[in-house]
Design an enzyme around this catalytic site. Sequence first.
Site, PDB file in Angstrom:
ATOM      1  N   PRO A   1       1.984   4.154   0.920  1.00  0.00           N
ATOM      2  CA  PRO A   1       1.569   4.031  -0.480  1.00  0.00           C
ATOM      3  C   PRO A   1       0.473   2.991  -0.722  1.00  0.00           C
ATOM      4  O   PRO A   1       0.483   1.920  -0.126  1.00  0.00           O
ATOM      5  CB  PRO A   1       2.859   3.625  -1.204  1.00  0.00           C
ATOM      6  CG  PRO A   1       3.801   3.186  -0.143  1.00  0.00           C
ATOM      7  CD  PRO A   1       3.415   3.926   1.097  1.00  0.00           C
ATOM      8  N   ASN A   2      -0.438   3.371  -1.587  1.00  0.00           N
ATOM      9  CA  ASN A   2      -1.553   2.546  -2.065  1.00  0.00           C
ATOM     10  C   ASN A   2      -2.669   2.342  -1.045  1.00  0.00           C
ATOM     11  O   ASN A   2      -3.716   1.783  -1.365  1.00  0.00           O
ATOM     12  CB  ASN A   2      -1.052   1.174  -2.587  1.00  0.00           C
ATOM     13  CG  ASN A   2      -0.062   1.328  -3.716  1.00  0.00           C
ATOM     14  OD1 ASN A   2      -0.382   1.980  -4.706  1.00  0.00           O
ATOM     15  ND2 ASN A   2       1.136   0.795  -3.577  1.00  0.00           N
TER      16      ASN A   2
ATOM     17  N   TYR B   1      -7.488  -6.808   1.503  1.00  0.00           N
ATOM     18  CA  TYR B   1      -7.543  -5.592   2.321  1.00  0.00           C
ATOM     19  C   TYR B   1      -8.957  -5.169   2.733  1.00  0.00           C
ATOM     20  O   TYR B   1      -9.123  -4.169   3.424  1.00  0.00           O
ATOM     21  CB  TYR B   1      -6.852  -4.439   1.584  1.00  0.00           C
ATOM     22  CG  TYR B   1      -5.373  -4.713   1.325  1.00  0.00           C
ATOM     23  CD1 TYR B   1      -4.476  -4.800   2.382  1.00  0.00           C
ATOM     24  CD2 TYR B   1      -4.889  -4.903   0.035  1.00  0.00           C
ATOM     25  CE1 TYR B   1      -3.132  -5.060   2.162  1.00  0.00           C
ATOM     26  CE2 TYR B   1      -3.540  -5.160  -0.200  1.00  0.00           C
ATOM     27  CZ  TYR B   1      -2.672  -5.240   0.867  1.00  0.00           C
ATOM     28  OH  TYR B   1      -1.338  -5.493   0.644  1.00  0.00           O
TER      29      TYR B   1
ATOM     30  N   ASN C   1       1.358   2.407   9.155  1.00  0.00           N
ATOM     31  CA  ASN C   1       1.330   1.358   8.134  1.00  0.00           C
ATOM     32  C   ASN C   1       2.058   1.944   6.931  1.00  0.00           C
ATOM     33  O   ASN C   1       1.479   2.709   6.154  1.00  0.00           O
ATOM     34  CB  ASN C   1      -0.107   0.967   7.776  1.00  0.00           C
ATOM     35  CG  ASN C   1      -0.132  -0.199   6.803  1.00  0.00           C
ATOM     36  OD1 ASN C   1       0.900  -0.567   6.224  1.00  0.00           O
ATOM     37  ND2 ASN C   1      -1.299  -0.796   6.614  1.00  0.00           N
TER      38      ASN C   1
ATOM     39  N   GLU D   1       4.196  -0.383  14.353  1.00  0.00           N
ATOM     40  CA  GLU D   1       4.061  -0.785  12.941  1.00  0.00           C
ATOM     41  C   GLU D   1       2.811  -1.651  12.811  1.00  0.00           C
ATOM     42  O   GLU D   1       2.653  -2.611  13.574  1.00  0.00           O
ATOM     43  CB  GLU D   1       5.314  -1.584  12.526  1.00  0.00           C
ATOM     44  CG  GLU D   1       5.208  -2.145  11.111  1.00  0.00           C
ATOM     45  CD  GLU D   1       6.445  -2.968  10.718  1.00  0.00           C
ATOM     46  OE1 GLU D   1       7.571  -2.642  11.123  1.00  0.00           O
ATOM     47  OE2 GLU D   1       6.244  -3.958   9.981  1.00  0.00           O
TER      48      GLU D   1
ATOM     49  N   HIS E   1       0.037  -3.757  10.035  1.00  0.00           N
ATOM     50  CA  HIS E   1      -0.334  -4.244   8.706  1.00  0.00           C
ATOM     51  C   HIS E   1      -1.724  -4.838   8.777  1.00  0.00           C
ATOM     52  O   HIS E   1      -2.066  -5.519   9.750  1.00  0.00           O
ATOM     53  CB  HIS E   1       0.658  -5.306   8.212  1.00  0.00           C
ATOM     54  CG  HIS E   1       2.043  -4.760   8.122  1.00  0.00           C
ATOM     55  ND1 HIS E   1       2.425  -3.904   7.118  1.00  0.00           N
ATOM     56  CD2 HIS E   1       3.103  -4.892   8.946  1.00  0.00           C
ATOM     57  CE1 HIS E   1       3.682  -3.543   7.321  1.00  0.00           C
ATOM     58  NE2 HIS E   1       4.114  -4.129   8.425  1.00  0.00           N
TER      59      HIS E   1
ATOM     60  N   ARG F   1       2.289 -14.235   3.278  1.00  0.00           N
ATOM     61  CA  ARG F   1       2.279 -13.781   1.883  1.00  0.00           C
ATOM     62  C   ARG F   1       3.668 -13.971   1.248  1.00  0.00           C
ATOM     63  O   ARG F   1       4.466 -14.762   1.727  1.00  0.00           O
ATOM     64  CB  ARG F   1       1.798 -12.327   1.837  1.00  0.00           C
ATOM     65  CG  ARG F   1       0.382 -12.181   2.430  1.00  0.00           C
ATOM     66  CD  ARG F   1      -0.109 -10.760   2.386  1.00  0.00           C
ATOM     67  NE  ARG F   1      -0.221 -10.262   1.003  1.00  0.00           N
ATOM     68  CZ  ARG F   1      -0.365  -8.977   0.684  1.00  0.00           C
ATOM     69  NH1 ARG F   1      -0.407  -8.065   1.653  1.00  0.00           N
ATOM     70  NH2 ARG F   1      -0.459  -8.611  -0.577  1.00  0.00           N
TER      71      ARG F   1
HETATM   72  C1  DQA Z   1       0.524  -3.854   4.028  1.00  0.00           C
HETATM   73  C2  DQA Z   1       1.411  -5.029   3.633  1.00  0.00           C
HETATM   74  C3  DQA Z   1       2.511  -4.571   2.690  1.00  0.00           C
HETATM   75  O1  DQA Z   1       3.337  -5.662   2.338  1.00  0.00           O
HETATM   76  C4  DQA Z   1       1.885  -4.006   1.422  1.00  0.00           C
HETATM   77  O2  DQA Z   1       2.897  -3.521   0.562  1.00  0.00           O
HETATM   78  C5  DQA Z   1       0.867  -2.970   1.686  1.00  0.00           C
HETATM   79  C6  DQA Z   1      -0.061  -3.163   2.798  1.00  0.00           C
HETATM   80  C7  DQA Z   1      -0.672  -4.304   4.904  1.00  0.00           C
HETATM   81  O3  DQA Z   1      -1.267  -3.424   5.533  1.00  0.00           O
HETATM   82  O4  DQA Z   1      -1.025  -5.472   4.939  1.00  0.00           O
HETATM   83  O5  DQA Z   1       0.753  -1.984   0.970  1.00  0.00           O
HETATM   84  O6  DQA Z   1       1.277  -2.929   4.777  1.00  0.00           O
END
Ligand code: DQA
Length: 143
Positions: free
Chosen positions: A10-11, A23, A72, A96, A98, A105
Amino acid sequence: MMQIQIINGPNLNLLGVREPEIYGNFSFEEYFSQLATQYPTIRFSYFQSNIEGEIIDKIHETGMTFDGIILNAGAYTHTSVAIHDAIKAVAAPVIEVHISNVYARESFRHQSLLAAACKGVIAGFGLGSYQLAVEALRMKNEE
Ligand code: DQA
């Protein structure tokens, strides 16, 4: 030919637009085509979804035939027992990743419900986290 599935949750469709100070300014599509050019001997597939069940379906669909999955899961990392179970259900190693260093954070990002089901975790190297995951899968594939 080695086959790697990249799954973004998501996002992450908003990369390049969303909180660029965290990001970055690149869309994932731009990065993805660079990565594919950099590794001509690997066949990459890319999937993004904001929906938990679709991420699980993609893990099922590719997890028995691909050589690895780079995942991710965005915020689902911190909440999803269902994605944890999907990772456990398939044969392919899942890394996994990020983009941000989640440990630097908010505290709710410090826990991953997925990490224990994954081969390993890479966080904090910007989009470079995906390339590091490719390298990890290549090492794994040569074992
Ligand atoms: C993330 C870190 C997560 O905590 C966050 O909710 C994201 C992006 C990252 O790639 O840094 O959506 O996965």
